[in-house]
Design an enzyme around this catalytic site. Sequence first.
Site, short mmCIF file in Angstrom:
data_model
loop_
_atom_site.label_atom_id
_atom_site.label_comp_id
_atom_site.label_asym_id
_atom_site.label_seq_id
_atom_site.Cartn_x
_atom_site.Cartn_y
_atom_site.Cartn_z
N THR A 1 0.83 -1.23 0.08
CA THR A 1 -0.10 0.01 0.11
C THR A 1 0.81 1.32 0.14
O THR A 1 1.55 1.63 0.96
CB THR A 1 -0.77 -0.12 1.23
N GLU A 2 0.61 2.31 -1.04
CA GLU A 2 1.19 3.42 -1.09
C GLU A 2 2.73 3.29 -1.10
O GLU A 2 3.38 4.24 -0.55
CB GLU A 2 0.59 4.42 0.10
N LEU A 3 3.19 2.40 -1.63
CA LEU A 3 4.61 1.92 -1.36
C LEU A 3 5.58 1.94 -0.19
O LEU A 3 6.70 2.41 0.03
CB LEU A 3 5.51 2.72 -2.50
#
Lengths: 450, 347
Positions: free
Chosen positions: A146-148
Amino acid sequence: MTPSITFYFQVHQPYRLRDLRITEIGKGDANYFDAEKNRSVFRKVAEKCYLPANRLMLELLERYPNFRIAYSLSGVFLEQCEEYGQDVLASFRVLAKTGRVEFLGETYYHSLSCLKSLKDFCKQVRMHTLAIKRHFGQRPTIFRNTELIYRNELALIARVLGFRGILAEGADRLLGNRSANEPFVPPDFPLRPEQEQTINRERWMPPSDSMHILLKNYRLSDDVAFRFSDRSWVGYPLHADTFTDWLMTAGGHSINLFMDYETFGEHQWEDTGIFEFLRALPRIWDKRGIATTTPSEVIARWTGTSEVYDAHDFISWADTERDLSAWQGNRIQQAALDALYGLEDLVERSHSEELAKIWGRLQTSDHFYYMCTKYWNDGDVHKYFSPYDSPYEAYRRYSHALCDLRQRLEANAKCQVPTSKKEFNHHSSRFNCFLQKFLGSWGLALGTSA
Amino acid sequence: MLSLLSVRSKLQPYDTFSDYSARAKAEIISLPRNAQELYGENLGEAVEQFTQLSVEMTKDVNPDVIHCHDWMTFEAGIRTSRHKRKPLVAHIHATELDRTDFHPNEWITARERGGLLAADKVIAVSGYTKNMLMRHYGIPGDKVAVVHNGHDREHFPVQSVLQNPLTQERNPFILFLGRLTVQKNPWQFLEMAKRVHDLRPDVRFVMAGDGPMLGTLIDRACELGLHDCMTFAGKANREEVRSLFAAASCFVMPSLSEPFGLVALEAIEHGTPVILSKQSGAAEVIQHAFTIDAWDSEKMADCVLTILREEPLARQLRSEAPHILRRLTWQNQAGNVRSIYQNLITG
């Protein structure tokens, strides 16, 4: 050596919450999500982005036999596709059939579970893998969180779960003067025994024998994702051949352009020329002999020696801070996340698919993002993109949902009687259950803090 | 050097003359005693007399800018500005529409409009008021500058606040503080209190302030069954106000139409979580707050109950909201007014 270009696009939509009221808590049947809003946002983005962008991608894949792209589709996005986006889902399937589109693995609910529960994290990655397999006939071998959101440990976990690569932000403070354009490896250290045990219990493929990290080239990615239509930017207007020159100057093994898919048509509107820009790139690359690759190909083709990317603390691709502050930067965000994962045991004991699904949808990172206040002090006008009036409104709705879910889970847990006593307590448990429901509709456990 | 002139008038500003001059440390010019009793019983006459007197008294003054505040002073401002051929600034703290829940006295709105049209620049105390001037008075947006009101933090002894009996109150209480008039919308506060009371009988409510609606409100509170949990505290002095803010779980400002709402800045100064009417200027500058529509007592109650239930939320509102006061000082806001003067003078 000419670097290859690796496109990865994130495709995700959260389930936004409706204006839930405290008087609805404990009624037993409250629906937390704003069905109307979610449908209308999805359809709007589908018309502006998903459908035209997929048409364009298909056109490019058909015209240029060497063109390749990668997507990560969150599980909640796929669920919304099934509800009101069958056309979008079908267009992704057509892309998958070309055989030149790679789908990455992620947490099913686009969650922050890596921060709070390794067990649920593993479960969700598995759920997501199964969903991708079902829809597109592929089993993801590259993971993106998620979201890097990333730190060293996560690479090791992903490896044990069977992934061969993981995506992360190419943060300047970790790279130093090294280039983000070459695959890195995580530092080698053992996971804690209890972590190993948890993963071994949950995993569905054998551990991978190697693990590489592909880093986002944030300057070049953000030139497209954020600056493309910015008239005050020196690079404006950005042409495909200029951008290709910049890519080649950057050099390296592979230039990783990671961005939200909504860049095309939603963040950058069609009239900015973003689609024309995208259409022109493969033509120029084809002419200049520049290859495009998927993340797994980048790793397969890499024969060099990788340096260590040492992310001791969490990094992400959000904001200039590139840390967790967009989701965990203030008290209410932290309280909400703690309360959410405080329900994990109850969810498990409930054996209710429905409640587990609701709990999952409440895990989506966007809920926490909407509660962000970090640019608010000193009268800064910057506001996060949010469907709600304010971060406090986001928290109000969210805490109501958690309060209600807790009550439903507790009521459910009381109805679950251990097997040995089941016979004996049959009648009394049914009575308790009835009582609980009856009381639940009156009492509002206002003392419980979420 | 600031010069103040004391006159006795039916036109009463919020501040008393002696308070204001003490704070401003200004030179006071006193009128001869007989000249102080200027005004008749009639408001129109009073305004006309004020206008004549102020034009007469400033005939030997040479200002760069004429700055007048709200409609009662507009005619004086217009005449002086014409006579001296100097730019006129009309500062709007409240319109007739705010005061009357959009049932204005036409004679007054005509005076307001006259001043706004004649002014070279209009200063509104909020974007909310600016919109009002554009929508209901037809004033072009580029003529109106927004300068939000400010608030200077006071250093007061913590001891006096803590020793007040109110802070010893065990039960959580919700505070209303303002004049009991239509504009401040105390009626919805009672409706909200009823909804909160139904779910949390332990919560108490305090309405501090005086005004023409007091009797009606007491009747209504009894009708709603709130007699045991509602306190009508009357007009509170500064010290009492501090104690009320310090002890309240939450302050609600449900105003129907509030050009600014300085009381909200006072509340956050004391670290009180606030719930503000969206129809207010304060809601534009206080980010760390709940905002609600003035008519929506159900949502108001919901926000109150959420603040009471969620300790981390209450703590965040308490600690974060006051940061805005660092920027919103009178010094800063006066600086904004000064640069408006500068632009007018240099043209």
